[in-house]
Design an enzyme around this catalytic site. Structure first.
Site, PDB file in Angstrom:
ATOM      1  N   ARG A  30       0.853  -1.220   0.000  1.00  0.00           N
ATOM      2  CA  ARG A  30       0.000   0.000   0.000  1.00  0.00           C
ATOM      3  C   ARG A  30       0.876   1.254   0.000  1.00  0.00           C
ATOM      4  O   ARG A  30       0.554   2.262  -0.640  1.00  0.00           O
ATOM      5  CB  ARG A  30      -0.947  -0.013   1.197  1.00  0.00           C
ATOM      6  CG  ARG A  30      -2.084  -1.027   1.081  1.00  0.00           C
ATOM      7  CD  ARG A  30      -2.997  -0.950   2.293  1.00  0.00           C
ATOM      8  NE  ARG A  30      -3.597   0.379   2.417  1.00  0.00           N
ATOM      9  CZ  ARG A  30      -4.169   0.811   3.544  1.00  0.00           C
ATOM     10  NH1 ARG A  30      -4.175   0.037   4.631  1.00  0.00           N
ATOM     11  NH2 ARG A  30      -4.716   2.003   3.600  1.00  0.00           N
ATOM     12  N   GLN A  39      -8.335  11.274   7.542  1.00  0.00           N
ATOM     13  CA  GLN A  39      -8.223   9.902   8.064  1.00  0.00           C
ATOM     14  C   GLN A  39      -7.259   9.102   7.179  1.00  0.00           C
ATOM     15  O   GLN A  39      -6.970   7.943   7.469  1.00  0.00           O
ATOM     16  CB  GLN A  39      -9.593   9.219   8.077  1.00  0.00           C
ATOM     17  CG  GLN A  39     -10.631   9.945   8.932  1.00  0.00           C
ATOM     18  CD  GLN A  39     -12.022   9.441   8.660  1.00  0.00           C
ATOM     19  OE1 GLN A  39     -12.486   8.451   9.271  1.00  0.00           O
ATOM     20  NE2 GLN A  39     -12.718  10.087   7.740  1.00  0.00           N
ATOM     21  N   ASN A  40      -6.797   9.733   6.116  1.00  0.00           N
ATOM     22  CA  ASN A  40      -5.959   9.025   5.142  1.00  0.00           C
ATOM     23  C   ASN A  40      -4.518   8.925   5.628  1.00  0.00           C
ATOM     24  O   ASN A  40      -4.040   9.793   6.354  1.00  0.00           O
ATOM     25  CB  ASN A  40      -6.008   9.731   3.778  1.00  0.00           C
ATOM     26  CG  ASN A  40      -7.422   9.722   3.212  1.00  0.00           C
ATOM     27  OD1 ASN A  40      -8.264   8.910   3.627  1.00  0.00           O
ATOM     28  ND2 ASN A  40      -7.710  10.636   2.303  1.00  0.00           N
ATOM     29  N   ASP A  65      -2.004   8.362   3.404  1.00  0.00           N
ATOM     30  CA  ASP A  65      -1.087   8.763   2.334  1.00  0.00           C
ATOM     31  C   ASP A  65      -0.679  10.222   2.552  1.00  0.00           C
ATOM     32  O   ASP A  65      -1.186  10.872   3.470  1.00  0.00           O
ATOM     33  CB  ASP A  65      -1.778   8.575   0.954  1.00  0.00           C
ATOM     34  CG  ASP A  65      -3.050   9.418   0.821  1.00  0.00           C
ATOM     35  OD1 ASP A  65      -4.125   8.850   0.559  1.00  0.00           O
ATOM     36  OD2 ASP A  65      -2.967  10.643   1.008  1.00  0.00           O
ATOM     37  N   HIS A  95      -5.120   9.036  11.546  1.00  0.00           N
ATOM     38  CA  HIS A  95      -4.823   7.600  11.551  1.00  0.00           C
ATOM     39  C   HIS A  95      -3.390   7.306  11.164  1.00  0.00           C
ATOM     40  O   HIS A  95      -3.079   6.204  10.730  1.00  0.00           O
ATOM     41  CB  HIS A  95      -5.815   6.864  10.627  1.00  0.00           C
ATOM     42  CG  HIS A  95      -7.229   6.928  11.147  1.00  0.00           C
ATOM     43  ND1 HIS A  95      -8.338   6.670  10.365  1.00  0.00           N
ATOM     44  CD2 HIS A  95      -7.711   7.251  12.371  1.00  0.00           C
ATOM     45  CE1 HIS A  95      -9.432   6.809  11.089  1.00  0.00           C
ATOM     46  NE2 HIS A  95      -9.085   7.182  12.299  1.00  0.00           N
ATOM     47  N   CYS A 107      10.338  -0.770  20.893  1.00  0.00           N
ATOM     48  CA  CYS A 107      10.912   0.379  21.635  1.00  0.00           C
ATOM     49  C   CYS A 107      10.400   1.716  21.108  1.00  0.00           C
ATOM     50  O   CYS A 107      10.628   2.762  21.710  1.00  0.00           O
ATOM     51  CB  CYS A 107      12.445   0.335  21.554  1.00  0.00           C
ATOM     52  SG  CYS A 107      13.122   0.708  19.931  1.00  0.00           S
ATOM     53  N   GLY A 167     -15.353  12.364   0.932  1.00  0.00           N
ATOM     54  CA  GLY A 167     -14.879  11.000   0.732  1.00  0.00           C
ATOM     55  C   GLY A 167     -14.710  10.168   1.980  1.00  0.00           C
ATOM     56  O   GLY A 167     -13.739   9.421   2.109  1.00  0.00           O
ATOM     57  N   SER A 209     -17.011   7.541   4.736  1.00  0.00           N
ATOM     58  CA  SER A 209     -18.305   6.906   5.043  1.00  0.00           C
ATOM     59  C   SER A 209     -18.801   7.347   6.423  1.00  0.00           C
ATOM     60  O   SER A 209     -19.963   7.161   6.758  1.00  0.00           O
ATOM     61  CB  SER A 209     -18.147   5.388   4.992  1.00  0.00           C
ATOM     62  OG  SER A 209     -17.121   4.981   5.905  1.00  0.00           O
TER      63      SER A 209
HETATM   64  N1  APR Z   1     -14.683  11.020  -4.377  1.00  0.00           N
HETATM   65  C1  APR Z   1     -15.265  11.234  -3.169  1.00  0.00           C
HETATM   66  N2  APR Z   1     -15.751  10.243  -2.373  1.00  0.00           N
HETATM   67  C2  APR Z   1     -15.640   8.979  -2.841  1.00  0.00           C
HETATM   68  C3  APR Z   1     -15.045   8.669  -4.088  1.00  0.00           C
HETATM   69  C4  APR Z   1     -14.554   9.747  -4.854  1.00  0.00           C
HETATM   70  N3  APR Z   1     -13.991   9.540  -6.064  1.00  0.00           N
HETATM   71  N4  APR Z   1     -15.094   7.303  -4.259  1.00  0.00           N
HETATM   72  C5  APR Z   1     -15.684   6.800  -3.157  1.00  0.00           C
HETATM   73  N5  APR Z   1     -16.020   7.796  -2.314  1.00  0.00           N
HETATM   74  C6  APR Z   1     -16.670   7.706  -0.999  1.00  0.00           C
HETATM   75  C7  APR Z   1     -17.458   6.456  -0.761  1.00  0.00           C
HETATM   76  O1  APR Z   1     -18.797   6.634  -1.202  1.00  0.00           O
HETATM   77  C8  APR Z   1     -17.390   6.333   0.771  1.00  0.00           C
HETATM   78  O2  APR Z   1     -18.440   7.079   1.356  1.00  0.00           O
HETATM   79  O3  APR Z   1     -15.629   7.692  -0.039  1.00  0.00           O
HETATM   80  C9  APR Z   1     -16.070   7.002   1.130  1.00  0.00           C
HETATM   81  C10 APR Z   1     -14.996   6.016   1.526  1.00  0.00           C
HETATM   82  O4  APR Z   1     -15.410   5.426   2.737  1.00  0.00           O
HETATM   83  P1  APR Z   1     -14.449   4.323   3.424  1.00  0.00           P
HETATM   84  O5  APR Z   1     -13.971   3.390   2.363  1.00  0.00           O
HETATM   85  O6  APR Z   1     -15.193   3.795   4.613  1.00  0.00           O
HETATM   86  O7  APR Z   1     -13.179   5.156   3.900  1.00  0.00           O
HETATM   87  P2  APR Z   1     -13.046   6.065   5.182  1.00  0.00           P
HETATM   88  O8  APR Z   1     -14.356   6.716   5.539  1.00  0.00           O
HETATM   89  O9  APR Z   1     -11.901   6.975   4.965  1.00  0.00           O
HETATM   90  O10 APR Z   1     -12.667   4.997   6.326  1.00  0.00           O
HETATM   91  C11 APR Z   1     -12.382   5.532   7.611  1.00  0.00           C
HETATM   92  O11 APR Z   1     -11.709   3.328   8.350  1.00  0.00           O
HETATM   93  O12 APR Z   1     -10.669   1.444   7.608  1.00  0.00           O
HETATM   94  C12 APR Z   1     -10.530   2.524   8.456  1.00  0.00           C
HETATM   95  O13 APR Z   1      -8.602   3.622   9.171  1.00  0.00           O
HETATM   96  C13 APR Z   1      -9.363   3.359   8.035  1.00  0.00           C
HETATM   97  O14 APR Z   1      -9.200   5.763   7.830  1.00  0.00           O
HETATM   98  C14 APR Z   1      -9.993   4.636   7.517  1.00  0.00           C
HETATM   99  C15 APR Z   1     -11.318   4.682   8.251  1.00  0.00           C
END
Ligand code: APR
Length: 259
Positions: free
Chosen positions: A73, A111-112, A114, A129, A140, A202, A204
Site C-alpha cells: 500500500r 483519516q488518510n 497517504d 490515523h 521500543c 470521501g 463513510s
Molecule cells: N470522491 C469522493 N468520495 C468517494 C469517491 C470519490 N472519487 N469514491 C468513493 N467515495 C466515498 C465512498 O462513497 C465512501 O463514502 O468515499 C467514502 C470512503 O469510505 P471508506 O472506504 O469507509 O473510507 P473512510 O471513511 O476513509 O474509512 C475511515 O476506516 O478502515 C478505516 O482507518 C481506516 O481511515 C480509515 C477509516
C-alpha cells in the site's frame, strides 16, 4: 463523474467563509487511484479482512501478512499523484491565508495515511490515523528508516528488525483499538470548534472517534457540505450533499468560493 451545480446559498457560504475545516477520508484519494476501504467492489476491505489486517492483536500474532500488505500500500501511495481535489484544497488555503484583512485559514483533518494532501500543496494537515510512510519499532518505538516498498503484492514478508532493540518494525498507522495521535486529534477538535464552514469529502463516517468530529461544528450551527458520490453516515448532518467525486466537486466548490 458528472459535474454538479453548486447551490446559490452554498456559493455564498463558501465565499464568505474565512475559517474552513476540510475533513477527508479514503474517497479523497480514490481519484488518485488508491482504493477506499468499504466501497463494495473496489474497496480494500472487500477482499481483505479489516480485523485481520489492521489490529495490534493480529500484528502480535503474525506480523508478516500485515507487513507485506502495508509495504504494498505504501508503494501504491508513493506512486499515486495528487488529484484536482487535493490541488483545489491547497488553492483555497492559499487564497484564504493570503487575505490580508482577515485571519483567513483552512485546516485539513484527514483519516488518510497517504501524503497526497501535502504533495498537493496543502499545509496544516492533521492525520488522525497516522502515516503509511512513517515507520517505527513496535517494541521500543524508535523511528526506523523507510524499508524497500513492495511494488508487487505478496502474501507474507517478515518485518525488518529495529536497529536498536531488534524488535519488528511496524508502519506508523493507527490500528483499530489503538489511540489516535493526541496532537493531531486536538488540532482537529480545535478546528471544528473555531471554523465557519466544514467540507466533508470521501468518508463513510463509520469509524469513531474521527467520525464524531464534524458534530462539534454542527452543534455550533456551522454549515456543512459533503462531497461524496454516495450517501454516508454524515449525510444527515450535512447542510448540502454534492453527489459527485472529490476531483470534480472540490474544484467547482473552490471556484465558487473564490469567484
Ligand atoms: N470522491 C469522493 N468520495 C468517494 C469517491 C470519490 N472519487 N469514491 C468513493 N467515495 C466515498 C465512498 O462513497 C465512501 O463514502 O468515499 C467514502 C470512503 O469510505 P471508506 O472506504 O469507509 O473510507 P473512510 O471513511 O476513509 O474509512 C475511515 O476506516 O478502515 C478505516 O482507518 C481506516 O481511515 C480509515 C477509516
Amino acid at each position: 463523474m458528472t459535474s454538479v451545480a453548486i447551490p446559490t446559498d452554498l456559493q455564498d457560504a463558501a465565499r464568505s467563509a474565512r475559517r474552513v475545516e476540510v475533513f477527508t477520508g479514503a474517497g479523497m484519494s480514490a481519484d488518485s487511484g488508491l482504493d477506499t476501504f468499504r466501497d463494495a467492489t473496489t474497496g480494500l476491505w472487500s477482499n481483505v479482512d479489516a480485523q485481520a489486517m489492521a489490529t495490534l492483536d493480529s500484528w502480535r500474532r503474525d506480523p508478516d501478512p500485515m507487513w507485506a500488505w502495508y509495504l504494498w500500500r505504501a508503494a501504491r501511495a508513493r506512486d499515486a499523484a495528487p488529484n484536482p481535489g487535493h490541488l483545489a484544497i491547497a488553492r483555497w488555503q492559499d487564497a484564504l491565508t493570503g487575505v490580508s484583512d482577515s485571519d483567513g485559514h483552512l485546516h485539513v483533518t484527514t483519516q488518510n495515511i497517504d501524503d497526497l494532501h501535502e504533495r498537493g500543496g496543502a499545509t496544516d494537515v492533521s492525520h488522525l490515523h497516522g502515516s503509511l510512510l512513517a515507520f517505527r519499532c513496535s517494541e521500543c518505538g524508535r523511528s526506523a528508516p523507510e524499508p524497500d516498498l513492495l511494488t508487487e503484492a505478496v502474501e507474507r514478508l517478515t518485518p525488518q528488525a529495529c536497529a536498536e532493540c531488534g524488535g519488528p518494525v511496524r508502519p506508523g498507522v493507527v490500528w483499530f483499538g489503538e489511540a489516535l495521535p493526541e496532537k493531531d486529534f486536538a488540532d482537529a477538535e480545535a478546528s471544528m470548534l473555531s471554523c465557519d464552514l466544514v467540507v466533508i469529502v470521501g468518508t463513510s463516517g463509520v469509524v469513531f472517534p474521527a467520525a464524531g468530529l464534524p458534530e462539534l461544528a454542527v452543534r455550533r450551527g456551522v454549515p456543512v457540505v459533503e462531497i461524496s458520490p454516495a450517501a454516508t453516515d454524515l449525510t444527515q448532518l450535512s447542510t448540502w450533499s454534492l453527489r459527485t467525486t472529490a476531483a470534480s466537486g472540490l474544484p467547482e466548490l473552490v471556484d465558487a468560493a473564490l469567484a
